[in-house]
Write a protein that holds these residues in place. Sequence first.
Motif, PDB file in Angstrom:
ATOM      1  N   HIS A 337       0.862  -1.178   0.000  1.00 18.27           N
ATOM      2  CA  HIS A 337       0.000   0.000   0.000  1.00 18.27           C
ATOM      3  C   HIS A 337       0.900   1.229   0.000  1.00 18.27           C
ATOM      4  CE1 HIS A 337      -3.243   2.756   0.759  1.00 18.27           C
ATOM      5  NE2 HIS A 337      -2.715   3.163   1.895  1.00 18.27           N
ATOM      6  N   ALA A 338       0.730   2.073  -1.017  1.00 21.20           N
ATOM      7  CA  ALA A 338       1.524   3.297  -1.149  1.00 21.20           C
ATOM      8  C   ALA A 338       2.957   2.943  -1.533  1.00 21.20           C
ATOM      9  CB  ALA A 338       1.490   4.116   0.132  1.00 21.20           C
ATOM     10  N   GLN A 339       3.326   3.262  -2.770  1.00 26.65           N
ATOM     11  CA  GLN A 339       4.598   2.808  -3.308  1.00 26.65           C
ATOM     12  C   GLN A 339       5.530   3.913  -3.767  1.00 26.65           C
ATOM     13  OE1 GLN A 339       4.087  -0.980  -5.744  1.00 26.65           O
ATOM     14  NE2 GLN A 339       2.056  -0.086  -5.941  1.00 26.65           N
ATOM     15  N   ILE A 340       5.108   5.156  -3.661  1.00 29.94           N
ATOM     16  CA  ILE A 340       5.917   6.232  -4.219  1.00 29.94           C
ATOM     17  C   ILE A 340       7.253   6.378  -3.489  1.00 29.94           C
ATOM     18  CG2 ILE A 340       5.203   8.275  -2.885  1.00 29.94           C
ATOM     19  CD1 ILE A 340       4.698   9.602  -5.677  1.00 29.94           C
ATOM     20  N   GLY A 341       7.319   5.842  -2.261  1.00 31.81           N
ATOM     21  CA  GLY A 341       8.575   5.878  -1.519  1.00 31.81           C
ATOM     22  C   GLY A 341       9.665   5.051  -2.166  1.00 31.81           C
ATOM     23  N   LYS A 342       9.277   4.075  -3.000  1.00 32.36           N
ATOM     24  CA  LYS A 342      10.281   3.260  -3.696  1.00 32.36           C
ATOM     25  C   LYS A 342      11.021   4.105  -4.733  1.00 32.36           C
ATOM     26  CE  LYS A 342       9.086  -0.656  -1.716  1.00 32.36           C
ATOM     27  NZ  LYS A 342       9.957  -1.352  -0.778  1.00 32.36           N
ATOM     28  N   TRP A 343      10.267   4.850  -5.507  1.00 35.09           N
ATOM     29  CA  TRP A 343      10.762   5.799  -6.492  1.00 35.09           C
ATOM     30  C   TRP A 343      11.901   5.225  -7.323  1.00 35.09           C
ATOM     31  CZ3 TRP A 343       7.807   8.976  -8.481  1.00 35.09           C
ATOM     32  CH2 TRP A 343       8.205  10.156  -9.120  1.00 35.09           C
ATOM     33  N   LEU A 344      13.110   5.783  -7.213  1.00 27.36           N
ATOM     34  CA  LEU A 344      14.221   5.307  -8.038  1.00 27.36           C
ATOM     35  C   LEU A 344      15.140   4.354  -7.301  1.00 27.36           C
ATOM     36  CD1 LEU A 344      15.770   8.039 -10.384  1.00 27.36           C
ATOM     37  CD2 LEU A 344      14.886   5.806 -10.979  1.00 27.36           C
ATOM     38  N   ARG A 345      14.724   3.876  -6.130  1.00 32.10           N
ATOM     39  CA  ARG A 345      15.572   2.949  -5.386  1.00 32.10           C
ATOM     40  C   ARG A 345      15.710   1.635  -6.137  1.00 32.10           C
ATOM     41  NH1 ARG A 345      12.955   3.218   0.489  1.00 32.10           N
ATOM     42  NH2 ARG A 345      13.190   0.975   0.187  1.00 32.10           N
ATOM     43  N   ASN A 346      16.728   0.875  -5.776  1.00 29.58           N
ATOM     44  CA  ASN A 346      16.986  -0.383  -6.476  1.00 29.58           C
ATOM     45  C   ASN A 346      15.837  -1.373  -6.358  1.00 29.58           C
ATOM     46  OD1 ASN A 346      19.502   0.448  -7.314  1.00 29.58           O
ATOM     47  ND2 ASN A 346      20.551  -0.346  -5.518  1.00 29.58           N
ATOM     48  N   ASP A 347      15.014  -1.220  -5.306  1.00 30.29           N
ATOM     49  CA  ASP A 347      13.929  -2.180  -5.120  1.00 30.29           C
ATOM     50  C   ASP A 347      12.586  -1.672  -5.638  1.00 30.29           C
ATOM     51  OD1 ASP A 347      13.593  -0.249  -3.189  1.00 30.29           O
ATOM     52  OD2 ASP A 347      13.181  -1.637  -1.558  1.00 30.29           O
ATOM     53  N   SER A 348      12.600  -0.647  -6.492  1.00 35.15           N
ATOM     54  CA  SER A 348      11.341  -0.220  -7.098  1.00 35.15           C
ATOM     55  C   SER A 348      10.773  -1.351  -7.938  1.00 35.15           C
ATOM     56  CB  SER A 348      11.569   0.994  -8.008  1.00 35.15           C
ATOM     57  OG  SER A 348      10.393   1.292  -8.753  1.00 35.15           O
ATOM     58  N   PRO A 349       9.473  -1.617  -7.818  1.00 37.70           N
ATOM     59  CA  PRO A 349       8.877  -2.592  -8.732  1.00 37.70           C
ATOM     60  C   PRO A 349       8.984  -2.082 -10.165  1.00 37.70           C
ATOM     61  CG  PRO A 349       7.184  -1.372  -7.547  1.00 37.70           C
ATOM     62  CD  PRO A 349       8.491  -1.009  -6.915  1.00 37.70           C
ATOM     63  N   LEU A 350       8.988  -2.989 -11.085  1.00 35.53           N
ATOM     64  CA  LEU A 350       9.112  -2.631 -12.494  1.00 35.53           C
ATOM     65  C   LEU A 350       7.877  -3.079 -13.267  1.00 35.53           C
ATOM     66  CD1 LEU A 350      12.786  -3.826 -13.217  1.00 35.53           C
ATOM     67  CD2 LEU A 350      12.040  -1.522 -12.605  1.00 35.53           C
ATOM     68  N   LEU A 351       7.448  -2.231 -14.175  1.00 36.37           N
ATOM     69  CA  LEU A 351       6.462  -2.594 -15.190  1.00 36.37           C
ATOM     70  C   LEU A 351       7.037  -2.167 -16.527  1.00 36.37           C
ATOM     71  CD1 LEU A 351       2.953  -1.645 -13.711  1.00 36.37           C
ATOM     72  CD2 LEU A 351       4.007  -3.892 -13.879  1.00 36.37           C
ATOM     73  N   ALA A 352       7.017  -3.047 -17.495  1.00 32.75           N
ATOM     74  CA  ALA A 352       7.634  -2.772 -18.800  1.00 32.75           C
ATOM     75  C   ALA A 352       9.087  -2.322 -18.610  1.00 32.75           C
ATOM     76  CB  ALA A 352       6.836  -1.724 -19.562  1.00 32.75           C
ATOM     77  N   ASN A 353       9.763  -2.965 -17.646  1.00 30.37           N
ATOM     78  CA  ASN A 353      11.165  -2.674 -17.341  1.00 30.37           C
ATOM     79  C   ASN A 353      11.373  -1.212 -16.957  1.00 30.37           C
ATOM     80  OD1 ASN A 353      13.762  -3.768 -16.975  1.00 30.37           O
ATOM     81  ND2 ASN A 353      14.460  -2.915 -18.928  1.00 30.37           N
ATOM     82  N   THR A 354      10.372  -0.619 -16.297  1.00 33.64           N
ATOM     83  CA  THR A 354      10.389   0.805 -15.961  1.00 33.64           C
ATOM     84  C   THR A 354      10.088   0.987 -14.481  1.00 33.64           C
ATOM     85  OG1 THR A 354       9.563   1.319 -18.186  1.00 33.64           O
ATOM     86  CG2 THR A 354       9.375   3.056 -16.529  1.00 33.64           C
ATOM     87  N   THR A 355      10.884   1.839 -13.792  1.00 31.95           N
ATOM     88  CA  THR A 355      10.628   2.140 -12.384  1.00 31.95           C
ATOM     89  C   THR A 355       9.460   3.112 -12.252  1.00 31.95           C
ATOM     90  OG1 THR A 355      12.096   4.063 -12.310  1.00 31.95           O
ATOM     91  CG2 THR A 355      13.104   1.899 -11.873  1.00 31.95           C
TER      92      THR A 355
END
Length: 396
Positions: A337-355
């Motif tokens: 819940h709430a993911q903007i904190g991941k942002w550009l960190r190495n553990d950001s989820p990816l969609l279409a190979n995009t952070t």
Amino acid sequence: MVGTRIGQWLSLLACIVLLLKAEGYFVEITYVENAVAKGAVCLDGSPPAYHLDKGFGDGINNWLIQIEGGGWCNNATSCLSRKKTRLGSSKQMVKQLAFHGILSNDPQFNPDFYNWNRIKVRYCDGSSFTGDVEEVDSATNLYYRGARVFNAIMEELLAKGMKNAQNAIISGTSAGGLASILHCDRFRSLLPASAKVKCLSDGGYFINVKDVSGAPHIEQFYAQVVATHGSAKNLPASCTSRLSPGMCFFPQYVVSEIRAPIFLLNSPYDSWQIRNILAPAVADPHGLWHSCKLNIKNCSPDQLITMQGFRNDFLKAISVVSDSPLVGMFIDSCYVHAQIGKWLRNDSPLLANTTIAQAVGDWYYERKPFKQIDCAYPCNPTCHNRVYGPNDNPEV
């Protein structure tokens, strides 16, 4: 040997510096003292507050608003429970707040927005900034004035230079993400017609479904929030002209009428919604969902089937804008819940190979459209699914 050790220490120091930058830096609080005379106050009557880090360079006329989350209160009892906390009183807020992710001033971690004016709006009204009740109950001394708080903070920021904005984003997380949806067009109307103004909701797309017992728990709860805070007059008229005000607290009945571009960052397995909308404690008296809600890996096959049904309901709820060229989407399959904190960190989820950061930046600057919906859980290996402790995330 000595040279090797020095090199190791220098590498370690560089890693520490990088980590500290990623985790952010602290920005002082600003109280809107003159708002009190206008009755624009937190639940306890204290002044509204925000944190501002000024823009610089070519970002001096660009503004990014990030609205804090924190759920809602639906009656005097639940609002009183917030009155002596940071969610009901600016007196209880920390004086300095860490800025990181989308609020970072480091181009390495926030290349698209690092030199904008970046503001964190503190949340202390319990209504996603929609309430406005003139009377103050003498028994509780509670002020339901969220809409006035929003207006007072916007007025102050306009006076500090936002009236000259060339680029602007209103964003928020959770209840703040809902606020960014409900106030999207209002924010657009405050700024110059020539400005590029867009909205971003992180974990704020709460959907209207029945819980596992078959009861309309969240629908009733939102109706109570709206009634308690007198929110009806501050919800989008395009919705309240068609539906009851409580229904207009749900994004799915509002978002198709929003005129400004908006980006939806959410999971259809949103852990807050699974815990509080699909399987709230009141609908699970025997605690059959307790372990599943703490960790999705603990869910039984039948529970996972129910959660896949919730995903289908979520996708149907966002389908009202799935074809709109104004809407961007990052809809992953993570139990979070709430993911903007991941942002550009190495553990950001990816969609279409995009952070997340790349997706939002590409969408805002129109480098390319971004509208991606993930496959069903557990297909995405870049997800870091949330594991809760037994006392995390109180139920609504």
